[in-house]
Design an enzyme around this catalytic site. Structure first.
Site, PDB file in Angstrom:
ATOM      1  N   ASP A  46       0.652  -1.094  -0.004  1.00  0.00           N
ATOM      2  CA  ASP A  46      -0.111   0.165  -0.002  1.00  0.00           C
ATOM      3  C   ASP A  46       0.737   1.252   0.035  1.00  0.00           C
ATOM      4  O   ASP A  46       0.493   2.193  -0.597  1.00  0.00           O
ATOM      5  CB  ASP A  46      -1.001   0.081   1.106  1.00  0.00           C
ATOM      6  CG  ASP A  46      -2.244  -0.889   0.976  1.00  0.00           C
ATOM      7  OD1 ASP A  46      -2.265  -1.606   0.007  1.00  0.00           O
ATOM      8  OD2 ASP A  46      -2.716  -1.380   2.112  1.00  0.00           O
ATOM      9  N   ASN A 123      -5.210   8.859   1.329  1.00  0.00           N
ATOM     10  CA  ASN A 123      -5.567   8.311   2.724  1.00  0.00           C
ATOM     11  C   ASN A 123      -6.025   9.179   3.541  1.00  0.00           C
ATOM     12  O   ASN A 123      -7.141   9.407   3.865  1.00  0.00           O
ATOM     13  CB  ASN A 123      -4.448   7.758   3.306  1.00  0.00           C
ATOM     14  CG  ASN A 123      -4.495   5.891   2.865  1.00  0.00           C
ATOM     15  OD1 ASN A 123      -5.407   5.789   1.969  1.00  0.00           O
ATOM     16  ND2 ASN A 123      -3.493   5.306   3.220  1.00  0.00           N
ATOM     17  N   GLU A 124      -5.065  10.189   4.076  1.00  0.00           N
ATOM     18  CA  GLU A 124      -5.249  11.120   5.265  1.00  0.00           C
ATOM     19  C   GLU A 124      -4.384  12.237   5.330  1.00  0.00           C
ATOM     20  O   GLU A 124      -3.152  12.261   4.718  1.00  0.00           O
ATOM     21  CB  GLU A 124      -5.306  10.303   6.561  1.00  0.00           C
ATOM     22  CG  GLU A 124      -4.123   9.955   7.175  1.00  0.00           C
ATOM     23  CD  GLU A 124      -3.482   8.818   6.612  1.00  0.00           C
ATOM     24  OE1 GLU A 124      -2.276   8.987   6.304  1.00  0.00           O
ATOM     25  OE2 GLU A 124      -3.826   7.730   6.472  1.00  0.00           O
ATOM     26  N   ARG A 149      -7.734  20.364  22.572  1.00  0.00           N
ATOM     27  CA  ARG A 149      -6.484  20.171  23.129  1.00  0.00           C
ATOM     28  C   ARG A 149      -6.204  18.601  23.045  1.00  0.00           C
ATOM     29  O   ARG A 149      -7.005  17.802  23.463  1.00  0.00           O
ATOM     30  CB  ARG A 149      -6.573  20.827  24.547  1.00  0.00           C
ATOM     31  CG  ARG A 149      -6.632  22.194  24.607  1.00  0.00           C
ATOM     32  CD  ARG A 149      -7.067  22.705  26.209  1.00  0.00           C
ATOM     33  NE  ARG A 149      -6.894  24.193  26.127  1.00  0.00           N
ATOM     34  CZ  ARG A 149      -7.791  24.859  25.705  1.00  0.00           C
ATOM     35  NH1 ARG A 149      -8.839  24.391  25.134  1.00  0.00           N
ATOM     36  NH2 ARG A 149      -7.683  26.227  25.778  1.00  0.00           N
ATOM     37  N   ASP A 151      -3.073  15.799  21.257  1.00  0.00           N
ATOM     38  CA  ASP A 151      -1.831  15.304  20.519  1.00  0.00           C
ATOM     39  C   ASP A 151      -2.034  15.683  19.101  1.00  0.00           C
ATOM     40  O   ASP A 151      -1.114  16.145  18.399  1.00  0.00           O
ATOM     41  CB  ASP A 151      -1.427  13.830  20.610  1.00  0.00           C
ATOM     42  CG  ASP A 151      -1.003  13.560  21.898  1.00  0.00           C
ATOM     43  OD1 ASP A 151      -0.654  14.185  22.804  1.00  0.00           O
ATOM     44  OD2 ASP A 151      -0.752  12.053  22.016  1.00  0.00           O
ATOM     45  N   ASN A 165      -6.687   6.639  10.377  1.00  0.00           N
ATOM     46  CA  ASN A 165      -7.663   7.108  11.149  1.00  0.00           C
ATOM     47  C   ASN A 165      -8.112   5.715  12.096  1.00  0.00           C
ATOM     48  O   ASN A 165      -8.725   5.988  13.145  1.00  0.00           O
ATOM     49  CB  ASN A 165      -8.901   7.286   9.988  1.00  0.00           C
ATOM     50  CG  ASN A 165     -10.196   7.322  10.557  1.00  0.00           C
ATOM     51  OD1 ASN A 165     -10.755   8.378  11.115  1.00  0.00           O
ATOM     52  ND2 ASN A 165     -11.002   6.300  10.318  1.00  0.00           N
ATOM     53  N   LYS A 166      -8.299   4.489  11.516  1.00  0.00           N
ATOM     54  CA  LYS A 166      -8.628   3.530  12.401  1.00  0.00           C
ATOM     55  C   LYS A 166      -8.070   3.327  13.623  1.00  0.00           C
ATOM     56  O   LYS A 166      -8.660   3.106  14.710  1.00  0.00           O
ATOM     57  CB  LYS A 166      -8.720   2.007  11.405  1.00  0.00           C
ATOM     58  CG  LYS A 166      -9.292   0.844  12.200  1.00  0.00           C
ATOM     59  CD  LYS A 166      -9.395  -0.283  11.183  1.00  0.00           C
ATOM     60  CE  LYS A 166     -10.045  -1.390  12.188  1.00  0.00           C
ATOM     61  NZ  LYS A 166      -9.117  -1.875  13.224  1.00  0.00           N
ATOM     62  N   SER A 167      -6.768   3.456  13.528  1.00  0.00           N
ATOM     63  CA  SER A 167      -5.917   3.262  14.740  1.00  0.00           C
ATOM     64  C   SER A 167      -6.088   4.223  15.707  1.00  0.00           C
ATOM     65  O   SER A 167      -5.737   4.091  17.023  1.00  0.00           O
ATOM     66  CB  SER A 167      -4.371   3.201  14.323  1.00  0.00           C
ATOM     67  OG  SER A 167      -3.959   4.644  13.898  1.00  0.00           O
ATOM     68  N   GLN A 225       3.428  11.327   4.714  1.00  0.00           N
ATOM     69  CA  GLN A 225       4.537  12.050   4.302  1.00  0.00           C
ATOM     70  C   GLN A 225       4.793  13.589   4.791  1.00  0.00           C
ATOM     71  O   GLN A 225       3.431  14.222   4.773  1.00  0.00           O
ATOM     72  CB  GLN A 225       4.751  12.293   2.727  1.00  0.00           C
ATOM     73  CG  GLN A 225       4.893  11.028   1.959  1.00  0.00           C
ATOM     74  CD  GLN A 225       4.740  11.150   0.247  1.00  0.00           C
ATOM     75  OE1 GLN A 225       4.678  12.255   0.035  1.00  0.00           O
ATOM     76  NE2 GLN A 225       4.945  10.196  -0.074  1.00  0.00           N
TER      77      GLN A 225
END
Length: 270
Positions: A46, A123-124, A149, A151, A165-167, A225
């Protein structure tokens, strides 16, 4: 038909890429063309397919992607390394069939008033602060939604909803839906600070704008990236008018793909 081969550098991928090239050169209807392809074949996983997407993103509407996986089962890859001849047969009998996925537009404005940057994600995209707590106002269609507020924040496409996103607890969205999603990364929720704490799914006529409340440097990513570590005044995300196409010779149905990737073989109970 003009075909580009985009491979990673490991030995297994190189063997498949070499076999593909030889068979294409022997074909009467297929040619190798890395500059102006109609089909881009990604050989690897992927991550390699994401790299191929970004390599050809300037002409992404003119090409269709095909993925060959040379390791474990990949989410975007429909073909295995031992199926080169079957893929060649499909290419020679191509009639233009494809499946279309939404993409994410990213617009970045910098605090030093340098020119805005524009990105495109399959992806994101994530926004995180380099050190310490990220504090940011989140707007939906110019209306303040929450003061965040934590991470960081992850904004994903439907096809990318199965990735980072799923993680971080985001929902999985079928890519036939034209939507984007925002998921919080380790948000702080207590008596003083409060966020929704749930992923948001945004409709095609809406957009997300994030305004950091500090002058700290942030890390902005696009498909994992890093695209900026400068001080950002705002980032705007919306569903792109552009689309990505995958050649649908043997395109695995989305929920079957999810099952294969995350659950494995399911006992029907019979």
């Amino acid at each position: 038909m003009r075909i580009a081969i985009y491979s990673n550098l490991n030995a297994a991928s190189n063997r498949v890429a070499t076999s593909l090239r030889e068979k294409i050169e022997q074909s009467d209807t297929l040619t190798i063309d890395g500059l102006n392809p109609e089909i881009v074949i990604s050989v690897g996983g992927d991550g390699t397919l994401l790299s191929a997407f970004h390599h050809y993103q300037d002409i992404i509407e003119k090409v269709r992607l095909v993925g060959i996986h040379t390791g474990h089962l990949g989410f975007y890859t429909d073909w295995r390394d031992y199926e080169v001849q079957e893929l060649i047969d499909s290419l020679e009998n191509d009639d233009g069939q494809s499946v279309v996925y939404p993409l994410l537009d990213i617009k970045v404005n910098y605090a030093d008033h340098s020119p805005s940057d524009f990105g495109l994600a399959l992806n994101e995209s994530t926004l995180k602060q380099i050190s310490g707590l990220m504090v940011a106002d989140v707007f939906i269609k110019e209306q303040l939604f929450e003061s965040f507020r934590g991470d960081g924040l992850c904004i994903s496409t439907p096809s990318g909803s199965t990735a980072y996103n799923k993680s971080v607890g985001g929902a999985i969205i079928n890519p036939t839906l034209s939507a984007i999603q925002m998921a919080e990364i380790s948000s702080i929720n207590n008596r003083v600070f409060r966020t929704l704490g749930s992923p948001l799914i945004i409709s095609p006529d809406e957009w997300i704008k994030i305004i950091p409340n500090t002058n700290a440097r942030t890390i902005l990513t696009c498909d994992h990236q890093v695209i900026s570590t400068k001080v950002i005044s705002s980032v705007e995300y919306r569903i792109s008018k552009r689309k990505v196409k995958f050649a649908q010779y043997r395109h695995t149905q989305f929920w079957k793909r999810v099952t294969n990737s995350f659950i494995g073989e399911v006992d029907s109970g019979d």
